[in-house]
Design a protein around this motif. Structure first.
Motif, PDB file in Angstrom:
ATOM      1  N   ASP A 175       0.833  -1.205   0.000  1.00  9.68           N
ATOM      2  CA  ASP A 175       0.000   0.000   0.000  1.00  9.68           C
ATOM      3  C   ASP A 175       0.863   1.248   0.000  1.00  9.68           C
ATOM      4  O   ASP A 175       0.521   2.256  -0.617  1.00  9.68           O
ATOM      5  CB  ASP A 175      -0.959  -0.006   1.197  1.00  9.68           C
ATOM      6  N   ARG A 176       2.007   1.191   0.683  1.00  7.09           N
ATOM      7  CA  ARG A 176       2.908   2.342   0.765  1.00  7.09           C
ATOM      8  C   ARG A 176       3.610   2.632  -0.569  1.00  7.09           C
ATOM      9  O   ARG A 176       3.945   3.767  -0.869  1.00  7.09           O
ATOM     10  CB  ARG A 176       3.941   2.085   1.867  1.00  7.09           C
ATOM     11  N   HIS A 177       3.805   1.581  -1.363  1.00  5.42           N
ATOM     12  CA  HIS A 177       4.575   1.745  -2.606  1.00  5.42           C
ATOM     13  C   HIS A 177       3.737   1.592  -3.868  1.00  5.42           C
ATOM     14  O   HIS A 177       4.280   1.617  -4.981  1.00  5.42           O
ATOM     15  CB  HIS A 177       5.732   0.743  -2.641  1.00  5.42           C
ATOM     16  N   GLY A 178       2.432   1.433  -3.712  1.00  3.41           N
ATOM     17  CA  GLY A 178       1.571   1.339  -4.884  1.00  3.41           C
ATOM     18  C   GLY A 178       1.719   0.041  -5.660  1.00  3.41           C
ATOM     19  O   GLY A 178       1.504   0.015  -6.872  1.00  3.41           O
ATOM     20  N   GLY A 179       2.102  -1.056  -4.962  1.00  4.31           N
ATOM     21  CA  GLY A 179       2.232  -2.351  -5.613  1.00  4.31           C
ATOM     22  C   GLY A 179       3.668  -2.850  -5.644  1.00  4.31           C
ATOM     23  O   GLY A 179       4.605  -2.173  -5.207  1.00  4.31           O
TER      24      GLY A 179
END
Length: 460
Positions: free
Chosen positions: A197-201
């Motif tokens: 979630d923090r890195h967008g995948g």
């Protein structure tokens, strides 16, 4: 403390005043900067105010008008899922955003002869690899320091000398944002899904890790190549098949003319230019049980060799490595039953590796399940005799494990330890490897591991 250079007489804003943020504020002030600080929590603001820092809400209009840089703490989102308001304001004002790791490397650039820096990242094993390498260096008589995501904040270190070695554990939160990343040796252990979630995948997560190897370019790279991302990264860095600036760490058989450290069936072997240089039996190393720790040993071995250490010195250090708290930590043996604390196994992949390390397991698991559930664990439950499930949602966790393992709902640690110890027979292992976050019952995985150790110590 390492003074941050390059900002003398200028205003630098600091967002987030936990361990790394407050240390960065102090180091900036020691280097001559004027620090303007803010934390969304009252506790952080009070700590900064007590040390005489100017407080100003960095989310308010105009708060960054005269700032030359915004330094943010690793836990504050700057892209996904949503940028913090102050970071978005810095973008709008054209103010560069950095973190304490970037400041550290920038400050080293001002030294005529800087220390050696080894930076270690990856999904699993980076803490053990960092601590193990530090142990090897100290055992070999080197002046070494351990910092970053483990031990001390990097700017809290004493100013290093030219013969020192700094070992940094770096998370994806730290590598993603640092504007300067120039280690002498960079290590990539592995990549498995985490912090998505923090890195967008997964793509964003890998990109954050990859920056350690692409921003400044280390003199030498140690790359775990058993996952496709590591194989890709090693290929991108190497300029020829025999390019020994890249050391590949793998379970595969030795091949090619390059530099390779393999770990297979409990043995570590080093090959260079198609010739074996050294081999070590890791099965007798008590502080590094299991194939996942053998990978950590191989990564630390490769980094130590890149620093010029002799194989015999590294092997001696491996054999007396005590292990890292909460990472496959053997804490007791009672009547032939071994008790192991792997509270750091907070995700499915880490727990699976722990479950593969011991033959007959009384498994204590549970907590806040992470995204993706527990499906990935099912192929690794063959060594589990029974699972003793803890956590506020223990019943749901047990259901998620599926029918392949016998479970007992215990909810709390005291009950789980007591029941597992009562059932365990000689030759079995009572293993805490939760496969979940701790925050439903504890404020950190460390507190959870400490509770496990305390309950074991209380057993009759």
């Amino acid at each position: 403390m390492i003074p941050v250079r390059g900002f003398d007489g200028q205003t630098v804003a600091v967002l987030g005043l936990g361990r790394s943020g407050l240390t960065a504020a102090r180091a900036l002030r020691d280097g001559g900067a004027h620090v303007r600080a803010w934390d969304d929590g009252a506790g952080g603001r009070e700590a900064a105010e007590a040390e005489g820092f100017e407080l100003r809400d960095l989310t308010r209009p105009g708060a960054l008008d005269d700032a030359v840089t915004l330094v943010t703490s690793p836990g504050i989102p700057h892209l996904y899922p949503v940028p913090h308001t102050a970071i978005a304001a810095a973008w709008a004002a054209g103010v560069p955003v950095d973190n304490d790791i970037g400041l550290f490397f920038q400050s080293l650039g001002h030294d005529d002869i800087p220390p050696k820096v080894v930076a270690i990242t990856g999904s699993n094993g980076k803490s053990t690899t960092s601590a193990l390498l530090h142990h090897i260096l100290i055992r070999a008589g080197k002046r070494a320091h351990l910092a970053g995501n483990i031990g001390r904040g990097v700017l809290d270190l004493d100013p290093p000398g030219e013969d020192d070695v700094i070992v940094l554990e770096l998370s994806s939160y730290q590598t993603e944002l640092a504007r300067s990343l120039t280690p002498d040796i960079a290590v990539f252990t592995n990549l498995t899904p985490d912090h998505l979630d923090r890195h967008g995948g997964m793509g964003g997560y890998f990109a954050a890790k990859r920056r350690l190897f692409s921003e400044g370019g280390p003199d030498r790279a140690v790359i775990g190549t058993d996952e496709v991302e590591g194989a890709f990264l090693a290929n991108q860095l190497a300029e020829a098949p025999g390019d020994d600036r890249v050391i590949r760490v793998t379970t595969a058989k030795p091949s090619g003319a390059g530099w390779q450290v393999s770990h297979r069936k409990g043995w570590l072997a080093e090959h260079r230019k198609a010739r074996q240089i050294a081999s070590v039996d890791l099965r007798t190393v008590a502080g590094l049980p299991g194939a996942h720790n053998h990978q950590n040993a191989a990564c630390a071995w490769a980094a130590a060799r890149a620093l010029g250490l002799a194989p015999r010195d590294i092997e001696a250090a491996l054999n007396d490595y005590p292990g890292l708290p909460h990472r496959s930590q053997r804490i007791a043996e009672r009547d032939g039953v071994v008790f192991v604390n792997d509270s750091k196994a907070t995700n499915v992949d880490a727990a699976a590796k722990a479950l593969a390390a011991f033959p007959r397991i009384r498994w204590i698991a549970g907590g806040l399940m992470k995204e993706g559930g527990l499906d990935g664990l099912r192929p690794h439950l063959g060594n589990v005799v029974r699972a003793y499930v803890i956590g506020r949602e223990a019943a749901g966790f047990a259901v998620a494990l599926g029918p392949g393992v016998e479970t007992e709902i215990c909810t709390d640690m005291a009950t789980a330890v007591a029941r597992a110890a009562e059932d365990a027979q000689a030759g079995e292992t009572v293993l805490l490897a939760p496969a979940a976050a701790s925050f439903d019952q504890y404020d950190s995985f460390e507190r959870r591991g400490e509770d496990f150790a305390a309950r074991v110590a209380e057993l009759p």
